[in-house]
Scaffold this motif. Structure first.
Motif: not given
Lengths: 382, 602
Positions: A15, A18, A26, A204
């Motif tokens: 990526c 992010k 990723s 996240t």
């Protein structure tokens, strides 16, 4: 005809950066052309894995899906090599569906040419929103105009089958803004739409912000309204709603994704890719370094083989995500086989009475009301 | 040999234990090497909190003007929750040292303890301690003592228990000023039990002050209150090391052991007499300890830390064991739909409750979930009978109730003058009736209010501390029961009353109290597939309501190949969580919801 899986999922773990809501595996920074760029060795290693696994697959392969990460971060030169190797080692069915996920900012003419030449016939573009404010909340770094351009480039390059991803329920988003997003996306005339309610995955940055009180989750009733309007709006525009978050023009349902919901088999390639073959689920170890060092088949993890009753629960959970629901003959067989069949039968009756499930002539499916509370229904059927 | 029996009374942290140690050290009862901080306090908890919970007695010698005096120092619990124990210990004395911190001045418990001593006809020696501190203001504090307690400022003794300054003079003053024990009034033996404690090997150790006659090893004795008879197998006193004796004579203080198995068999305040030659009248003043504050204790988990036993069994064992050491709390097994099996415990007061809870956790190794405290109520029934209840669920049919009476206290607050206004507002808001205000010094006042105990057991102390920036102190004394417009409030979830959440409160506070509860519940109960009304009701009258809206959306948006296992596990967890909840009607109430409403400090 072989008995191996006819679907292949390839995970490309690079990526540019992010996004704050994303919990897929990723690496940001290893695919940016810099000193640590590992895209070349990755493709080389992937081809080795393709070669080593080909004996287990199909034949033929009916669907292939490149997801990520950002698969379109691979340069067109590498795509040519990769797709050629794939075609050499994995014999394809005549109507093979080959999807590549793309971020709007990575789509250009040379890339399209390489993809189409290699057999790619479906592109899935992560637009998420057309409103710069909401893109900011998600930490998506693209200009909404890039979405329009990427659709044009893809179509001119020969890809007719285009999916666009949208997210609703973003903190601060209003119903009107969501309707505007839908308006914008319909103007692009995609063949397929995936509209997701924003979910707060653990680990996240977005979820951390939510916990810290820096963003506020939108009201549940508003989110429900947003889901209802997308169902109505897309139906009016001629789309078929075929899965909780998926809509397609007639004949354009994603056959690869249908595999997941019909509890079919597929083979995983690349780090962090998950597979399901012969009743076993597993995942390749989500670590690019290890993936590059080890081989030819990668180390695997999270191997799971459920007992019969567990598999039945899982199949019900997956199949009922489809708007078409589950065929009654199959349902009877599933209820008869599991040890919790009786319990499930009672739950089905209860949810049917409550208006969450309905039985048409030959299928059991979620009602519109049931769609909104599908988790509550499916939890009872596990 | 002349005898002086005395106690030290003080507000918490005013230096009582340090002074006691210093007295022992100066009388050479303890060598410097042996001397350790606060010798009299034997429990960890006491030392940590700086409070003496259980009394004990030490005998030392002091030579004053050529005479060898026997000084019996009887330690007292430092808090009015133990007012009864304090008063029994004081009854065993003729005098007391009233210790006041030279930097803090007179505090609420100083006053309460001094009054208790005066009520028991004790001679008081005011002692101003900590005069070595730079912020000490001994003359001012002497003025406060004169103003508040009427003890002449010039009679105050000044000392520093820490440095030893003035302590020698204090010992002389004890011999000079405190009166000798009264002469015997009967020929029969009478000894007052002022404390007891439990020893794993010898059973109950009984602390006594002999008023008339004597006690000797081998004597057959009778407890006049319980009627039980025992034979004394061991007799002695603490110096402070135990010293065995054959006989405890007139006016002496000591302990005896007599194969008494359980602490509840011995009542503090009871009179010991000879079995063959019993006294006609017991010594005056015995009272049953009365539990007035109640709280439910539940095991925090179903298994304890070792995981060997169920949490309930561990809790029961810990309570039974502690009960051997403290007979003044009560416990009854209960079962709550919400919290499972536990005990409804009764305490003498708030501090007593806190101490018991901490001792159970520390000494018993159990984790406790504790419900917010309530008081006991007297229910006057229409048939004329009176029933005492500790649980709103035990209230009889409202039609049978003539009146509900609640415990009333006389509250004494000592505070900075500028806090008076805010404190009066606080008390007025708690159904308080203003009694009086007294001057201590230019900067401090005593404020007296009469108010219901229920109004001070929850957060009153915190409020007092915050209003007075930590300088205010409080004390209270139970003044009996008084009827008021008290009502039972039921909490209904989806129309079904939840017994565990019902409460008794004043009619005027009912709406506010129940609104708080309902709001907490609303936060804790998940949306269901249907709308859930949350209501509070007095009888059939709904006094407030909130609604939990129906679940509108609960659907995982994405479920692709790599998500299947995780999503399945999430749903399984959701389902398992639901199973652990308590079903009321058709509503799943999580345990956290009950906790949020019932637990202390939430």
């Amino acid at each position: 005809m072989g008995r191996g899986p006819r679907g292949v999922y390839v995970h490309v773990p690079f990526c540019l950066h992010k996004c704050h809501y994303c919990d897929f595996y990723s690496i940001a920074g290893d695919g940016d052309g810099g000193r640590r760029d590992r895209r070349g060795v990755f493709v080389q290693r992937l081809i080795e894995e393709i070669r080593a696994s080909s004996a287990f697959l199909g034949p033929p392969i009916e669907t292939t899906f490149f997801g990520g990460g950002t698969p379109t971060l691979l340069p067109s030169g590498l795509w040519k090599i990769l797709l050629a190797a794939l075609s050499d080692h994995q014999p394809r069915a005549a109507d093979h569906e080959l999807t590549v996920e793309a971020n709007p900012e990575t789509v250009d003419e040379p890339l399209m040419e390489a993809l189409v030449a290699g057999g790619v016939n479906r592109l899935s573009i992560g637009a998420q929103s057309f409103d710069p404010r909401h893109l900011k909340t998600l930490e998506r770094r693209h200009d909404p105009a890039r979405v329009v351009r990427s659709v044009q480039i893809a179509r001119r390059g020969g890809i007719a089958n285009i999916n666009i991803d949208l997210i609703f329920g973003i903190p601060g988003q209003t119903l009107e803004q969501w309707l505007e997003d839908l308006q914008e996306v319909l103007a692009l005339e995609p063949t397929h739409l995936s509209c997701y309610a924003l979910s707060y995955e653990s680990n996240t940055p977005l979820t951390a912000k939510l916990r810290a009180g820096r963003i506020k989750r939108i009201d549940q009733d508003l989110e429900a309204r947003m889901y209802e309007v997308v169902i109505d709006r897309l139906a009016a525009a001629g789309f078929e709603h075929y899965e909780i978050s998926s809509w397609a023009r007639p004949g354009r349902r994603c056959r690869h994704n249908l595999r997941y919901w019909r509890n079919d088999q597929w083979w995983p390639l690349g780090p962090a890719a998950a597979g399901h073959v012969a009743g076993v689920r597993w995942k390749n170890v989500p670590h690019l370094g290890r993936y590059l060092r080890e081989g030819p088949l990668p180390a695997i993890t999270d191997v799971e083989r459920l007992d019969e009753d567990g598999r039945i629960g899982e199949e019900l959970m997956l199949r009922l995500r489809l708007i078409e629901g589950i065929e009654c003959g199959l349902l009877q067989r599933l209820l008869a086989a599991g040890v919790r069949g009786r319990e499930r039968g009672v739950a089905i009756m209860r949810h049917t009475d409550a208006g969450n499930l309905e039985r048409s002539s030959d299928r059991l499916r979620l009602t519109r009301r049931g769609l909104l509370v599908a988790d509550s229904v499916l939890a009872d059927l596990l | 040999m002349p005898i002086r029996n005395f106690s030290i009374i003080a507000h918490i942290d005013h230096g009582k234990s340090t002074l006691a140690d210093r007295l022992l050290q100066l009388t050479r009862a303890v060598s410097d090497r042996e001397s350790r901080e606060q010798l009299l306090d034997t429990m960890d908890l006491e030392r940590e909190r700086g409070i003496t919970i259980k009394a004990s007695a030490v005998t030392v010698h002091h030579v004053y003007r050529g005479d060898d005096y026997q000084l019996n120092f009887i330690d007292t619990p430092g808090h009015v929750d133990f007012a009864y124990e304090v008063s029994r210990a004081l009854t065993a004395c003729e005098g007391a040292l009233l210790v006041v911190d030279a930097t803090q001045g007179v505090e609420a418990q100083t006053v309460a303890n001094a009054y208790l001593a005066v009520e028991n006809n004790l001679e008081l020696i005011p002692v101003i301690n900590k005069i070595d501190l730079p912020s000490a203001r001994p003359e001012e504090v002497a003025g406060e003592i004169e103003q508040v307690l009427g003890l002449p400022a010039e009679e105050c003794m000044y000392c520093s228990a820490k440095t030893g300054q003035g302590v020698g003079e204090l010992l002389d003053e004890i011999c000079r000023k405190l009166p000798p024990p009264r002469p015997p009034q009967t020929d029969e033996t009478r000894a007052l039990i002022f404390d007891s404690r439990y020893d794993d090997y010898r059973g109950v150790i009984v602390y006594v002050r002999v008023f008339d006659g004597s006690l000797a090893v081998g004597d057959r004795i009778r407890m006049m209150g319980t009627g039980r008879q025992y034979t004394i197998s061991e007799l002695g006193r603490y110096t402070p090391a135990p010293e065995r004796l054959q006989k405890l004579g007139q006016a002496e203080v000591g302990y005896f052991v007599a194969s008494i198995r359980a602490l509840p068999d011995v009542r503090v305040g009871d009179t010991v007499t000879g079995a063959s030659n019993p006294a006609h009248e017991p010594l005056p003043g015995y009272r049953e300890p009365k539990q007035i504050v109640f709280s439910d204790f539940y095991p925090a988990s179903t298994s304890d830390v070792t995981g060997k036993r169920g949490g309930y069994d561990s809790l029961r064992n810990a309570i039974e064991k502690l009960r051997l050491n403290d007979a003044s709390f009560s416990f009854d097994p209960i079962h709550s739909d919400a919290l499972g099996f536990g005990f409804r415990c009764g305490f003498l007061g708030l501090l007593h409750m806190e101490i018991i809870q901490q001792r159970l956790e520390r000494e018993g190794g159990v984790q406790i979930v504790q419900t917010a405290p309530t008081v006991s109520y007297e229910i006057q029934l229409t048939d004329g009978t009176v029933r005492e209840i500790h649980n709103p669920a035990d209230l009889p049919d409202p039609a049978l109730i003539q009146a509900i009476r609640e415990p009333l206290v006389m509250l004494e607050l000592i505070c900075p003058t500028e806090a008076i206004g805010d404190l009066m507002k606080l008390c007025d808001g708690r159904r308080g009736v203003y009694k009086t205000q007294k001057f201590i010094s230019a900067s401090r006042r005593i404020l007296e209010y009469e108010l219901p105990l229920a109004e001070i057991i929850y957060d009153f102390h915190d409020k007092l501390k915050s209003i007075t920036r930590g300088y205010g102190t409080m004390d209270y004394e139970i003044r009996g029961f008084r009827p008021d417009r008290l009502v039972k409030v039921d909490i209904l979830v989806n129309g079904v009353p939840v017994e565990a959440l019902s409460l008794i409160c004043h009619r005027d506070n009912a709406v506010k109290r129940s609104r708080t509860i309902i709001k907490k519940l609303k936060q804790q109960i998940d949306r269901h597939q249907f709308e859930i009304p949350l209501q509070a009701a007095i009888g059939s009258k709904i006094i407030c309501r909130e609604t939990i809206k129906a679940l509108r959306k609960n659907v995982t948006a994405k479920c692709y190949g790599g998500d299947v296992t995780r999503k399945r596990k999430l749903l399984e967890k959701q389902k398992a969580g639901k199973k652990r909840m308590k079903m009321v009607g058709s509503v799943n109430i999580p345990q956290e919801a009950f906790m949020a409403v019932l637990e202390m400090g939430k």
